[in-house]
Scaffold this motif. Structure first.
Motif, mmCIF file in Angstrom:
data_model
loop_
_atom_site.group_PDB
_atom_site.id
_atom_site.type_symbol
_atom_site.label_atom_id
_atom_site.label_comp_id
_atom_site.label_asym_id
_atom_site.label_seq_id
_atom_site.Cartn_x
_atom_site.Cartn_y
_atom_site.Cartn_z
ATOM 1 N N UNK A 68 0.859 8.051 10.105
ATOM 2 C CA UNK A 68 0.371 7.909 11.479
ATOM 3 C C UNK A 68 -0.425 6.622 11.655
ATOM 4 N N UNK A 69 -1.270 6.317 10.677
ATOM 5 C CA UNK A 69 -2.183 5.179 10.764
ATOM 6 C C UNK A 69 -1.542 3.974 10.080
ATOM 7 N N UNK A 70 -1.160 2.984 10.868
ATOM 8 C CA UNK A 70 -0.510 1.796 10.325
ATOM 9 C C UNK A 70 -1.557 0.762 9.910
ATOM 10 N N UNK A 71 -1.205 -0.148 9.004
ATOM 11 C CA UNK A 71 -2.165 -1.176 8.590
ATOM 12 C C UNK A 71 -2.567 -2.080 9.749
ATOM 13 N N UNK A 72 -3.822 -2.515 9.744
ATOM 14 C CA UNK A 72 -4.265 -3.527 10.689
ATOM 15 C C UNK A 72 -3.786 -4.899 10.207
ATOM 16 N N UNK A 73 -3.468 -5.765 11.159
ATOM 17 C CA UNK A 73 -2.971 -7.109 10.832
ATOM 18 C C UNK A 73 -3.700 -8.120 11.714
ATOM 19 N N UNK A 74 -4.075 -9.224 11.114
ATOM 20 C CA UNK A 74 -4.674 -10.302 11.901
ATOM 21 C C UNK A 74 -3.961 -11.612 11.601
ATOM 22 N N UNK A 126 0.842 -1.181 0.000
ATOM 23 C CA UNK A 126 0.000 0.000 0.000
ATOM 24 C C UNK A 126 0.881 1.235 0.000
ATOM 25 N N UNK A 127 0.493 2.224 -0.809
ATOM 26 C CA UNK A 127 1.245 3.480 -0.886
ATOM 27 C C UNK A 127 0.298 4.650 -0.759
ATOM 28 N N UNK A 128 0.652 5.598 0.114
ATOM 29 C CA UNK A 128 -0.138 6.802 0.323
ATOM 30 C C UNK A 128 0.800 7.963 0.594
ATOM 31 N N UNK A 129 0.871 8.896 -0.341
ATOM 32 C CA UNK A 129 1.693 10.108 -0.195
ATOM 33 C C UNK A 129 3.149 9.785 0.132
ATOM 34 N N UNK A 130 3.681 8.765 -0.503
ATOM 35 C CA UNK A 130 5.070 8.387 -0.306
ATOM 36 C C UNK A 130 5.307 7.409 0.819
ATOM 37 N N UNK A 131 4.316 7.216 1.688
ATOM 38 C CA UNK A 131 4.435 6.229 2.761
ATOM 39 C C UNK A 131 4.034 4.860 2.222
ATOM 40 N N UNK A 132 4.928 3.869 2.348
ATOM 41 C CA UNK A 132 4.700 2.552 1.772
ATOM 42 C C UNK A 132 4.673 1.514 2.883
ATOM 43 N N UNK A 133 3.659 0.655 2.821
ATOM 44 C CA UNK A 133 3.559 -0.498 3.720
ATOM 45 C C UNK A 133 3.426 -1.762 2.877
ATOM 46 N N UNK A 134 3.799 -2.879 3.461
ATOM 47 C CA UNK A 134 3.640 -4.144 2.759
ATOM 48 C C UNK A 134 4.042 -5.307 3.643
ATOM 49 N N UNK A 135 3.674 -6.499 3.208
ATOM 50 C CA UNK A 135 4.050 -7.671 3.981
ATOM 51 C C UNK A 135 3.527 -8.946 3.347
ATOM 52 N N UNK A 136 4.118 -10.059 3.777
ATOM 53 C CA UNK A 136 3.697 -11.364 3.304
ATOM 54 C C UNK A 136 2.526 -11.872 4.154
ATOM 55 N N UNK A 137 1.606 -12.566 3.490
ATOM 56 C CA UNK A 137 0.427 -13.121 4.137
ATOM 57 C C UNK A 137 0.367 -14.621 3.852
ATOM 58 N N UNK A 138 0.993 -15.429 4.688
ATOM 59 C CA UNK A 138 0.936 -16.882 4.459
ATOM 60 C C UNK A 138 -0.461 -17.430 4.742
ATOM 61 N N UNK A 139 -0.886 -18.375 3.933
ATOM 62 C CA UNK A 139 -2.171 -19.057 4.113
ATOM 63 C C UNK A 139 -1.921 -20.558 3.910
ATOM 64 N N UNK A 140 -2.381 -21.367 4.812
ATOM 65 C CA UNK A 140 -2.218 -22.800 4.643
ATOM 66 C C UNK A 140 -3.351 -23.539 5.335
#
Length: 775
Positions: free
Chosen positions: A528-534, A470-484
Motif C-alpha cells: 500500500x505504501x510506496x517509496x517516497x521519491x525526490x 527494498x523488500x517487505x513481505x514479498x513486495x519489492x521496490x527499487x530504482x536508479x538514483x542518478x547523481x551528477x
C-alpha cells in the motif's frame, strides 16, 4: 580484478582511464595528524608550491596528490597549526605521513574543519554546510548548551520546527527526510527534551557536514539532507579530559592512549539535572495543600570510541552511543513513566592497498525505541514502538596513476525490524489482561559508482549512479538514483556549479503532529505504501572576495517530491494493527534561492544568510480516504517565505571573544477556525461550540525574530585550559508566538459574545553561564 572492472566500465563510457593524461604522473599520499594527540586533521591542506596544485585531507586525515615527475617543495598546513615544508624528488609513488604541531602562538582551541574560500571554489560539491568546533563554541545558545543542529539552523536553506526546536527542515523537506549519521550508524531520533536539544555532545564531535542538495552517491535512504557526523579519535599520546558545567547539564570526556602513538580510547558523557531540582521542590512542598508535584525529567548521552593504527596501511575504529530521555510522574494513585532513546554501535576497518587504491568495511547496529508505562490503582498498561537496523557496507576508492579520474564504489545491505505498536494492559488480580502488537521485517540494499573527473583547471565533473532496493513481505521496490555535479571556474575567483540528484526513501515517519515527537512511528514501504521519491536540481555561483577573506555563494533549487504521506483527519495512530488504512498519499514541491556571505579570517568572523523559498503539499482522495484541504495545494507548517540569519564573532583579545546572532523568518503556516457551529445542549447547561476549519494552514503566526549575545572568557591555568561562556538568549525579550488559542468572551450574564485570539510564547530573555575545561 577491481582495476579491470573499472577500466572496462570506462571503455563502455567511451574513454579510457588515461584519456586526459598528458605526462606520467605519480601519487603522493599519506595521513595528516595532530602531533600531540594523533587525531586526524580533517580539511588540512597540502600544496606543491611550484605548480600551486593541492589537495585536502578527508574525514580520516588521508590526502592524495598527483604530480608529474620532478622536484617539488610541498607545504602541509592547517588552521591553528605550524605549517611544514619539505622538498622531494618525485620519480615514483611516495607515502608521506605528516604530524603537525599546534601553534602555541594562537588560541589553544582546535579548529575541527576550516575550509578556505579557495577550497570551496575548487570543489565540485555544492549545497553543503560544514561547521567547526570554533563556530560551535563561540555562538550563543539557549541555556548555554552547545547544539550542533541549532547552529546548522542558522545556515541558509535550513529551518527549525518552531521556537527552541532542534528539528531540521531542509529545502522544504519534512523531519523524517533527513539521513542522520553518527560514525556511519543511523540515528532515528536526533533530539532530546521533546525536540529542544540534539543528541550530539559537542565535546566528542570531530566533523559535521550537512548535504542539502548535491548528495554524494554513497548516501541514500532519505530525500532532503544528509547529516554526516564524526566522533573524534582519542588522544594517542597522553591522557586528557574535557568537560563543562552548565545551568541544566554537565559533561565530561576522557581520552588516553592504549598503546602510545598507535591506539586510543575516548569516553564521553553528558547528563541534565532537571530531576535534581524538581525533587528538591517536591520535597520542600510535601504536605502542602493543593500543591501539584512536578514530574521528573532528565536525559543523558554516553559515547565511546576505540581507535587503532594496525600498521601503515590499516586503521580500525569501534564506536558506540547510548542516549535516553527519562520522564516520570508519581503520586499515591497514579504512576506515569515515559522513556525513549537511541542505541548505536559501529566498527570500521580502513585498508590502503596502494597510493591509488583503498577500501573501508563498515558494520553498524542502530536502534530507536520508546515505551510509556502507566499505572492507575491496580490497573496498568504499556505502549511502545521500536525500530532496529543491522547494516554492513563496503566502500572502495581508486585513483589510477596518471589519470584525471577519481573513482568510488560501494554497496550496503540493511536488515530492518519494526515493532510498529505494542499495547499491553491488565490488572494486578488478573481479571483483565489483553495486548496487541504489530511486528514487521524488511531488507534494504544499495550499490553505487561515481567518478570525479578533472578535465582541466576550469572544468570538473562528478558523475555517479546509485541503485537502491527494498523488500517487505514479498513486495519489492527499487530504482536508479542518478547523481551528477558540474563545476566551471570562470577564473581564480569565480565558479559556476550545477547539480542533479534523485533520492529514494523506503521507510517513513508516521506522525499526528506538525513537529517530530518521541512517540512518532517509523513504518516501512509495503504493498500500500510506496517509496517516497525526490528529484532536485540546483544551480549556483561561488565567489572569493577580498583576496580570499570573504566567500559568497548564491544557489537556486527546485525539488519535486512523489508519494508523500500524511494521516487522514481523526486517524488512530497508537496500537493500530491496520495503520495503513489511516494514510493519505500525495505530492509536494519546493523551490527557492539562497544567498550566503561568509568571513573566516581576521579578528571578526561570521556569516550572513538569506533564503527566499516556497514549499507546497497536495493530497487528493487516496487509499479510501477523503482529500486533505479538498485536494487543493497548501503550505506545510514549516514553510518559510523569508529566512535571515546573521552571525558575528569578534575577538576582543587573546582571552575575550564577543559573539552575536540575529534571526528573522516568516511565521509558521497554521490552521485556525474560520467559523463556529453552536449546538444547543440540555437546558440549563452551556451550548457546545464546535470550531470549523475550512482550509489547511491558511493562516500565519507573526514573524519570528530574536537576538542572542555571547561572551567567551578564556583563562590560562597551569593545569590546562578553561573558559567561562556567558550567553543571553532572546536579548530584547521578543515574545515569539509558539501557538495561538481562542478564549471565549462572555458578558455578565454568562452569554457567549465572541472569541479572542491569544498568543502563547515559550522563551523570554534567558541568561546562562557555562564553565568549560580541558587538561
Amino acid at each position: 580484478m577491481l582495476r579491470k572492472l573499472f577500466l572496462c566500465l570506462l571503455c563502455l563510457l567511451g574513454y579510457s582511464a588515461g584519456a586526459f593524461a598528458q605526462t606520467t604522473q605519480y601519487t603522493i599520499s599519506g595521513r595528516l595528524t595532530d602531533a600531540q594527540t594523533g587525531e586526524a586533521l580533517i580539511g588540512a591542506s597540502v600544496i606543491a608550491q611550484e605548480t600551486q596544485k593541492g589537495s585536502v585531507a578527508d574525514i580520516d586525515g588521508n590526502y592524495r596528490l598527483q604530480l608529474p615527475a620532478g622536484t617539488y617543495t610541498l607545504r602541509w598546513a592547517y588552521v591553528g597549526y605550524q605549517a611544514q615544508t619539505q622538498t622531494i624528488s618525485l620519480q615514483q609513488n611516495q607515502t608521506l605521513n605528516i604530524a603537525l604541531q599546534p601553534d602555541t602562538k594562537q588560541l589553544q582551541e582546535v579548529v575541527v574543519s576550516a575550509e578556505s574560500a579557495q577550497a570551496k571554489l575548487d570543489a565540485t560539491q555544492m549545497s553543503a554546510e560544514r561547521i567547526t568546533m570554533q563556530e560551535m563554541k563561540n555562538i550563543p545558545v539557549i541555556f548555554g548548551e552547545i547544539d550542533i543542529i541549532k547552529i546548522l539552523q542558522l545556515k541558509p536553506g535550513i529551518t527549525n520546527g518552531g521556537e527552541g526546536s532542534s528539528g531540521l527542515y531542509v529545502r522544504g523537506g519534512g523531519p523524517d527526510q533527513n539521513l542522520v549519521l553518527l560514525d556511519d550508524a543511523l540515528v532515528y531520533n536526533a533530539a532530546h527534551l521533546f525536540g529542544f536539544f540534539s543528541v550530539f555532545n559537542s565535546d566528542i564531535i570531530k566533523d559535521v557536514t550537512l548535504y542539502k542538495g548535491d548528495f554524494p552517491a554513497q548516501f541514500g535512504g532519505r530525500l532532503s539532507s544528509v547529516l554526516d557526523t564524526r566522533v573524534r579519535e582519542g588522544n594517542k599520546e597522553r591522557f586528557s579530559a574535557t568537560g563543562g558545567v552548565g545551568l541544566i547539564s554537565s559533561r565530561l570526556t576522557v581520552e588516553a592512549p592504549i598503546q602510545k602513538g598507535k591506539s586510543s580510547i575516548l569516553i564521553g558523557g553528558r547528563r541534565t539535572y532537571f530531576d535534581v531540582f524538581t525533587r528538591l521542590i517536591n520535597q520542600a512542598n510535601e504536605g502542602v495543600e493543593d500543591f501539584s508535584p512536578i514530574p521528573d525529567y532528565y536525559f543523558y548521552d554516553l559515547n565511546a570510541k576505540l581507535s587503532f593504527q594496525l600498521g601503515q596501511k590499516d586503521f580500525l575504529q569501534v564506536s558506540g552511543y547510548l542516549g535516553r530521555d527519562v520522564f516520570g510522574f508519581r503520586n499515591d494513585q497514579f504512576n506515569f513513566d515515559f522513556n525513549w532513546g537511541n542505541t548505536t554501535a559501529s566498527a570500521r576497518w580502513d585498508h590502503i592497498f596502494s597510493p591509488e587504491l583503498s577500501s573501508s568495511l563498515t558494520g553498524y547496529y542502530s536502534e530507536y525505541q520508546y515505551e510509556i508505562r502507566n499505572q492507575f490503582d491496580i490497573f496498568a498498561f504499556n505502549v511502545g514502538s521500536n525500530v532496529q537496523d543491522l547494516t554492513i557496507q563496503n566502500d572502495w576508492g581508486w585513483t589510477p596513476q596518471g589519470s584525471r579520474h577519481s573513482f568510488r564504489a560501494g554497496a550496503l545491505f540493511t536488515h530492518h525490524r519494526f515493532l510498529v505498536g505494542r499495547l499491553q494492559a491488565g490488572s494486578q488480580d488478573g481479571t483483565v489482561n489483553f495486548g496487541n502488537e504489530s511486528r514487521l521485517a524488511a531488507n534494504e540494499f544499495g550499490a553505487y559508482l561515481l567518478d570525479d573527473i578533472e578535465f582541466n583547471s576550469r572544468w570538473r565533473w562528478n558523475i555517479g549512479l546509485r541503485y537502491s532496493g527494498f523488500e517487505n513481505s514479498g513486495q519489492v521496490y527499487g530504482g536508479f538514483e542518478p547523481r551528477t555535479a558540474l563545476r566551471f571556474k570562470v577564473n581564480e575567483r569565480i565558479s559556476l556549479k550545477a547539480a542533479l540528484a534523485r533520492m529514494y526513501q523506503y521507510i517513513h515517519l508516521v506522525s499526528n503532529s506538525a513537529a517530530s515527537l518521541p512517540t512518532d512511528i517509523w513504518y516501512p514501504s509495503s504493498e500500500v505504501v510506496r517509496p517516497q521519491i525526490s528529484d532536485q536540481v540546483a544551480f549556483g555561483l561561488s565567489m572569493s572576495l577580498a583576496n580570499g577573506a570573504l566567500f559568497f555563494s548564491n544557489e537556486y533549487y527546485y525539488k519535486n517530491l512523489q508519494n508523500q504521506i500524511d494521516l487522514r483527519d481523526g486517524a488512530q495512530l497508537f496500537a493500530n494493527p491496520q495503520l495503513e488504512r489511516e494514510f493519505v498519499f500525495g505530492r509536494g514541491w519546493s523551490y527557492g534561492t539562497e544567498f550566503y556571505l561568509e568571513k573566516k579570517t581576521g579578528r571578526t568572523t561570521g556569516w550572513l544568510g538569506y533564503t527566499l523559498s516556497w514549499t507546497w503539499r497536495q493530497f487528493g482522495e487516496s487509499n479510501g480516504n477523503p482529500a486533505i484541504n479538498e485536494g487543493r495545494p497548501f503550505f506545510p507548517r514549516y514553510d518559510r517565505r523569508h529566512d535571515i540569519s546573521l552571525v558575528v564573532v569578534h575577538k576582543l583579545s587573546d582571552r575575550l571573544s564577543l559573539s552575536g546572532t540575529w534571526v528573522y523568518n516568516t511565521g509558521e503556516a497554521i490552521s485556525l477556525p474560520t467559523e463556529r457551529f453552536i449546538v444547543q445542549n440540555v437546558e440549563g447547561t452551556r451550548p457546545i461550540v464546535a470550531p470549523v476549519y475550512l482550509e489547511r494552514n491558511g493562516f500565519r503566526l507573526p514573524a519570528y525574530h530574536r537576538m542572542d549575545l555571547g561572551l567567551v572568557w578564556k583563562m590560562k591555568p597551569k593545569w590546562g585550559e578553561a573558559d567561562w561562556t556567558f550567553s543571553v538568549y532572546n536579548l530584547y525579550n521578543r515574545r515569539n508566538a509558539y501557538f495561538i488559542y481562542f478564549r471565549e468572551d462572555r458578558d455578565t450574564a454568562d452569554n457567549l459574545t465572541g472569541f479572542t485570539a491569544r498568543q502563547v510564547a515559550l522563551f523570554p530573555i534567558i541568561p546562562s553561564v557555562t564553565y568549560n575545561f580541558r587538561f
